[in-house]
Design a protein around this motif. Structure first.
Motif, short mmCIF file in Angstrom:
data_model
loop_
_atom_site.label_atom_id
_atom_site.label_comp_id
_atom_site.label_asym_id
_atom_site.label_seq_id
_atom_site.Cartn_x
_atom_site.Cartn_y
_atom_site.Cartn_z
N SER A 268 0.81 -1.22 0.00
CA SER A 268 0.00 0.00 0.00
C SER A 268 0.84 1.27 0.00
O SER A 268 0.36 2.35 -0.36
N SER A 269 2.12 1.16 0.39
CA SER A 269 2.96 2.35 0.42
C SER A 269 3.17 2.93 -0.97
O SER A 269 3.32 4.14 -1.13
N TYR A 270 3.17 2.06 -2.00
CA TYR A 270 3.31 2.55 -3.37
C TYR A 270 2.13 3.45 -3.75
O TYR A 270 2.30 4.51 -4.35
N MET A 271 0.94 2.99 -3.39
CA MET A 271 -0.26 3.75 -3.74
C MET A 271 -0.36 5.04 -2.94
O MET A 271 -0.76 6.09 -3.47
N GLU A 272 0.00 4.96 -1.67
CA GLU A 272 -0.04 6.16 -0.84
C GLU A 272 0.97 7.20 -1.33
O GLU A 272 0.68 8.41 -1.33
N ALA A 273 2.13 6.73 -1.78
CA ALA A 273 3.14 7.66 -2.31
C ALA A 273 2.64 8.34 -3.57
O ALA A 273 2.86 9.54 -3.77
N GLY B 211 -0.04 13.55 -5.86
CA GLY B 211 -1.10 14.18 -6.66
C GLY B 211 -1.75 13.28 -7.69
O GLY B 211 -2.55 13.76 -8.49
N ALA B 212 -1.44 12.00 -7.67
CA ALA B 212 -2.03 11.09 -8.64
C ALA B 212 -3.50 10.84 -8.30
O ALA B 212 -3.87 10.73 -7.13
N SER B 213 -4.33 10.78 -9.34
CA SER B 213 -5.74 10.47 -9.14
C SER B 213 -5.91 8.97 -8.92
O SER B 213 -4.97 8.19 -9.14
N GLU B 214 -7.11 8.56 -8.50
CA GLU B 214 -7.36 7.13 -8.29
C GLU B 214 -7.22 6.35 -9.59
O GLU B 214 -6.76 5.21 -9.60
N TRP B 215 -7.63 6.96 -10.69
CA TRP B 215 -7.48 6.31 -11.99
C TRP B 215 -6.00 6.11 -12.33
O TRP B 215 -5.61 5.06 -12.83
N GLN B 216 -5.19 7.12 -12.07
CA GLN B 216 -3.75 7.01 -12.34
C GLN B 216 -3.09 5.97 -11.43
O GLN B 216 -2.20 5.24 -11.87
N VAL B 217 -3.53 5.90 -10.18
CA VAL B 217 -3.01 4.87 -9.27
C VAL B 217 -3.34 3.49 -9.80
O VAL B 217 -2.49 2.58 -9.80
N LEU B 218 -4.58 3.34 -10.27
CA LEU B 218 -4.99 2.04 -10.83
C LEU B 218 -4.21 1.72 -12.09
O LEU B 218 -3.69 0.61 -12.25
N ARG B 219 -4.11 2.70 -12.99
CA ARG B 219 -3.50 2.46 -14.31
C ARG B 219 -2.00 2.22 -14.23
O ARG B 219 -1.47 1.31 -14.89
N TRP B 220 -1.29 2.99 -13.42
CA TRP B 220 0.17 2.95 -13.44
C TRP B 220 0.81 2.15 -12.30
O TRP B 220 1.99 1.84 -12.37
N ILE B 221 0.01 1.82 -11.28
CA ILE B 221 0.59 1.09 -10.15
C ILE B 221 -0.10 -0.25 -9.92
O ILE B 221 0.53 -1.31 -9.96
N MET B 222 -1.41 -0.23 -9.71
CA MET B 222 -2.12 -1.44 -9.34
C MET B 222 -2.14 -2.48 -10.47
O MET B 222 -1.86 -3.66 -10.24
N LEU B 223 -2.49 -2.03 -11.67
CA LEU B 223 -2.58 -2.99 -12.78
C LEU B 223 -1.23 -3.63 -13.13
O LEU B 223 -1.15 -4.86 -13.28
N PRO B 224 -0.15 -2.84 -13.25
CA PRO B 224 1.14 -3.50 -13.54
C PRO B 224 1.61 -4.43 -12.44
O PRO B 224 2.13 -5.52 -12.73
N LEU B 225 1.45 -4.03 -11.18
CA LEU B 225 1.94 -4.86 -10.09
C LEU B 225 1.09 -6.12 -9.89
O LEU B 225 1.58 -7.12 -9.36
N ALA B 226 -0.16 -6.06 -10.31
CA ALA B 226 -1.04 -7.22 -10.16
C ALA B 226 -1.21 -7.97 -11.47
O ALA B 226 -2.13 -8.77 -11.61
N SER B 227 -0.33 -7.73 -12.43
CA SER B 227 -0.50 -8.29 -13.78
C SER B 227 -0.57 -9.82 -13.79
O SER B 227 -1.33 -10.40 -14.56
N ARG B 228 0.21 -10.47 -12.93
CA ARG B 228 0.19 -11.93 -12.90
C ARG B 228 -1.17 -12.44 -12.46
O ARG B 228 -1.72 -13.37 -13.06
N SER B 229 -1.74 -11.84 -11.44
CA SER B 229 -3.07 -12.23 -10.97
C SER B 229 -4.14 -11.91 -12.01
O SER B 229 -5.10 -12.67 -12.18
#
Length: 224
Positions: A120-125, A130-148
């Motif tokens: 969660s520290s990646y998303m909080e950072a 100033g990243a929006s929730e969409w940007q957090v999803l697009r650039w952090i969550m989706l790449p890091l969870a790509s295997r799942s």
């Protein structure tokens, strides 16, 4: 002598239904998993329990509920028939709907676990920068969870490919129109066409094996 046209039709229809339902349930499951993993609200446990219900309910129960919701006597079914000038039941689209519903819990849980495993520290950072929730999803969550996400997509396809009970209730078993591999196997066994049943069983076993092999291979390569 085997009629190759009749043999291939259930296979092609199953691939068509499985492929389309996998895309639909991937989008729906991904949005639901992201929303549930990032939001807190009253009744969240009850909502998530509803999401998981098709996983434990008998497929015939799921099919019956869908039939009551989408049948020609229901409000939703009549609205669909008015818009598309035909009912949804006993069409291959009914097979897609059944596959989406039964595959949703598996896809949702797999994707939710993938999102939950992200630090969660990646998303909080990102949010503090100033990243929006969409940007957090697009650039952090989706790449890091790509295997799942890849695993969820493949499992969704495999689950839709093998769906039987709900599909039989909602789409029926019309040869050349709604007959999938599982329903074709059922009819072949009922009519004593064991060679044909074995052939269809072999096809779905090979397809499922390749899907799982690809999933495990992708997971192994990602972990290296």
């Amino acid at each position: 002598m085997m009629d190759w046209g009749s043999f291939l039709k259930p296979i092609l229809l199953s691939l068509q239904i499985g492929g389309l339902s996998a895309v639909i349930v991937f989008v729906m499951g991904g949005f639901a998993a992201w929303w549930m993993s990032s939001k807190s609200f009253w009744g969240k446990t009850a909502v998530e329990t509803c999401f998981m219900l098709p996983l434990v309910l008998p497929p015939t129960v799921v099919g019956f509920i869908l039939l009551m919701l989408l049948g020609r006597k229901s409000t939703i079914g009549q609205a669909i028939e008015w818009v598309f000038n035909q009912p949804v039941v006993f069409t291959w689209w009914a097979g897609v709907i059944a596959a989406v519903v039964v595959a949703f819990p598996l896809v949702y849980q797999t994707m939710k676990n993938g999102f939950a495993a992200i630090d969660s520290s990646y998303m909080e950072a990102a949010r503090s920068s100033g990243a929006s929730e969409w940007q957090v999803l697009r650039w952090i969550m989706l790449p890091l969870a790509s295997r799942s996400l890849l695993t969820a997509l493949i499992l969704g396809f495999a689950r839709g490919l093998g769906e039987f009970g709900a599909t039989l209730m909602l789409a029926g078993n019309i040869p050349g129109k709604t007959q999938t591999i599982p329903t074709a196997i059922y009819v072949a066994v009922e009519t004593g066409q064991m060679q044909l049943a074995w052939a269809w069983c072999g096809c779905i076993i090979v397809i499922s094996f390749l899907l799982l092999l690809f999933t495990r291979g992708s997971s192994s390569s990602t972990m290296r």
